[in-house]
Design a protein around this motif. Sequence first.
Motif, PDB file in Angstrom:
ATOM      1  N   ILE A  89      11.503  -9.611   5.796  1.00 53.90           N
ATOM      2  CA  ILE A  89      11.221 -10.164   4.461  1.00 53.90           C
ATOM      3  C   ILE A  89      10.508  -9.153   3.552  1.00 53.90           C
ATOM      4  O   ILE A  89       9.759  -9.534   2.656  1.00 53.90           O
ATOM      5  N   GLY A  90      10.735  -7.865   3.802  1.00 55.05           N
ATOM      6  CA  GLY A  90      10.195  -6.836   2.905  1.00 55.05           C
ATOM      7  C   GLY A  90       8.896  -6.201   3.335  1.00 55.05           C
ATOM      8  O   GLY A  90       8.349  -5.359   2.614  1.00 55.05           O
ATOM      9  N   GLY A  91       8.401  -6.578   4.490  1.00 52.85           N
ATOM     10  CA  GLY A  91       7.163  -5.975   4.990  1.00 52.85           C
ATOM     11  C   GLY A  91       7.439  -4.730   5.812  1.00 52.85           C
ATOM     12  O   GLY A  91       8.579  -4.387   6.096  1.00 52.85           O
ATOM     13  N   MET A  92       6.370  -4.044   6.183  1.00 51.54           N
ATOM     14  CA  MET A  92       6.470  -2.853   7.032  1.00 51.54           C
ATOM     15  C   MET A  92       5.421  -2.942   8.134  1.00 51.54           C
ATOM     16  O   MET A  92       4.222  -2.966   7.851  1.00 51.54           O
ATOM     17  N   ASP A 119       5.615   6.070   8.124  1.00 53.67           N
ATOM     18  CA  ASP A 119       5.089   7.428   8.061  1.00 53.67           C
ATOM     19  C   ASP A 119       5.867   8.167   6.987  1.00 53.67           C
ATOM     20  O   ASP A 119       7.105   8.115   6.968  1.00 53.67           O
ATOM     21  N   PHE A 120       5.151   8.863   6.103  1.00 54.76           N
ATOM     22  CA  PHE A 120       5.834   9.587   5.029  1.00 54.76           C
ATOM     23  C   PHE A 120       5.066  10.857   4.678  1.00 54.76           C
ATOM     24  O   PHE A 120       3.855  10.949   4.890  1.00 54.76           O
ATOM     25  N   MET A 121       5.815  11.833   4.165  1.00 51.57           N
ATOM     26  CA  MET A 121       5.209  13.101   3.768  1.00 51.57           C
ATOM     27  C   MET A 121       5.082  13.144   2.252  1.00 51.57           C
ATOM     28  O   MET A 121       5.993  12.731   1.533  1.00 51.57           O
ATOM     29  N   VAL A 122       3.937  13.627   1.784  1.00 50.21           N
ATOM     30  CA  VAL A 122       3.726  13.854   0.355  1.00 50.21           C
ATOM     31  C   VAL A 122       3.604  15.357   0.151  1.00 50.21           C
ATOM     32  O   VAL A 122       2.711  15.999   0.715  1.00 50.21           O
ATOM     33  N   THR A 123       4.523  15.925  -0.628  1.00 51.46           N
ATOM     34  CA  THR A 123       4.547  17.356  -0.890  1.00 51.46           C
ATOM     35  C   THR A 123       4.074  17.618  -2.312  1.00 51.46           C
ATOM     36  O   THR A 123       4.678  17.137  -3.272  1.00 51.46           O
ATOM     37  N   GLY A 124       2.971  18.366  -2.425  1.00 51.84           N
ATOM     38  CA  GLY A 124       2.429  18.676  -3.749  1.00 51.84           C
ATOM     39  C   GLY A 124       1.154  19.479  -3.628  1.00 51.84           C
ATOM     40  O   GLY A 124       0.419  19.353  -2.641  1.00 51.84           O
ATOM     41  N   ILE A 127       0.840  -1.196   0.000  1.00 53.90           N
ATOM     42  CA  ILE A 127       0.000   0.000   0.000  1.00 53.90           C
ATOM     43  C   ILE A 127       0.883   1.258   0.000  1.00 53.90           C
ATOM     44  O   ILE A 127       0.595   2.239  -0.702  1.00 53.90           O
ATOM     45  N   TYR A 128       1.970   1.212   0.764  1.00 55.54           N
ATOM     46  CA  TYR A 128       2.937   2.316   0.756  1.00 55.54           C
ATOM     47  C   TYR A 128       3.474   2.551  -0.655  1.00 55.54           C
ATOM     48  O   TYR A 128       3.488   3.687  -1.145  1.00 55.54           O
ATOM     49  N   ARG A 129       3.883   1.473  -1.325  1.00 55.39           N
ATOM     50  CA  ARG A 129       4.410   1.612  -2.693  1.00 55.39           C
ATOM     51  C   ARG A 129       3.339   2.106  -3.659  1.00 55.39           C
ATOM     52  O   ARG A 129       3.639   2.860  -4.590  1.00 55.39           O
ATOM     53  N   MET A 130       2.094   1.701  -3.438  1.00 59.67           N
ATOM     54  CA  MET A 130       0.987   2.176  -4.267  1.00 59.67           C
ATOM     55  C   MET A 130       0.886   3.703  -4.206  1.00 59.67           C
ATOM     56  O   MET A 130       0.750   4.378  -5.240  1.00 59.67           O
TER      57      MET A 130
END
Length: 358
Positions: free
Chosen positions: A155-158, A162-167, A130-133
């Motif tokens: 194994i690649g999960g999270m 938390d991440f910021m989207v700037t736009g 979902i993060y990559r989506m």
Amino acid sequence: MFDKLEDLIHHYEELMNILSEPDVASDTKRFQKLMKEQADLAPIVEAYKEYKQCKQNIDDSLQMLEDESDEEMRELAKEELNDSKKRLEELEQELKILLLPKDPNDDKNVIVEIRAGAGGEEAALFAAEIYRMYVHYAESRNWKVETLEVDETGIGGMKSVDFMVTGQGAYSVLKYESGVHRVQRVPETESQGRIQTSTCSVAVMPEAEDVEIEINEKDIRIDVMRASGNGGQCVNTTDSAVRLTHYPTGIVIYSQTEKSQLQNKDKAFALLRAKLYDLELQKKQDAESEMRRSQIGTGDRAEKIRTYNFPQGRVTDHRINLTLYKLDKIMNGDIQEIIDACIAADQAKKLANMNEDA
């Protein structure tokens, strides 16, 4: 509505006159504020001008039908009349939507928090997908994505990210993603081939400025420590990781994604401000009457909003009863159709509430 539109046109013309004055640009803050106001009003003004032109076209066509005896000219007038009437109805609906009260946070950047829910390791893998989506979607909009905090599995999960989207307008679009996302599929770890249901929760919060959320230094404990996990040479060699504890709410923020302690501290405070601001928004929303609350949007965080069914290749948004059979594209960031449908449903609900209040 039309009295309000006439007032807006008058105000828009005043704005344009002010912006044309040579000394206005010297005051940067005022100039930016006026430009933003002008940009917000422009779509309404253009739609209303077209509306008035359609009204004039209808009057002209009716007059032609009354005066004209030539059958070919009368047919042209009838065609113009029908087209103008149809467009007039469309513009009236457009204007109602344009005049809906605007969320003051819509133009802001966002901080998105994804947490793995029920389903153990499979839920963590789904949270990472979902993060990559969202990263792919942001890239398609030319928005910037910056990771603030992440807790990865081996194994690649999270477990969480938390991440910021700037736009421009990021919150106006991504706010519809808040809620519980559910996945139905056969996990790679499942030897019997049984379908498992796992979940992750998504919280979308508008970025909060210092002036909006004032944090008392006495309410904060700041701890610095050595970073851990996959981070290169600086891991376990410098005290770059920062942990903030906010006593009044119990919120704990841990940031270690940057090599610099100062950068991690800035990221941690940005996340804390967003969470505190989000708490205030939730309190305000809970205090509003149910009638005024939007059906679609930043509602109940525990609400199951969407199911991703891998065996059937479908995605269903339960709030608006929308099912799309293009799961691969959606998981790769193609979510605009879902977001547009949520926006349309939200506007329809607000218009219905407005009509009830009128």
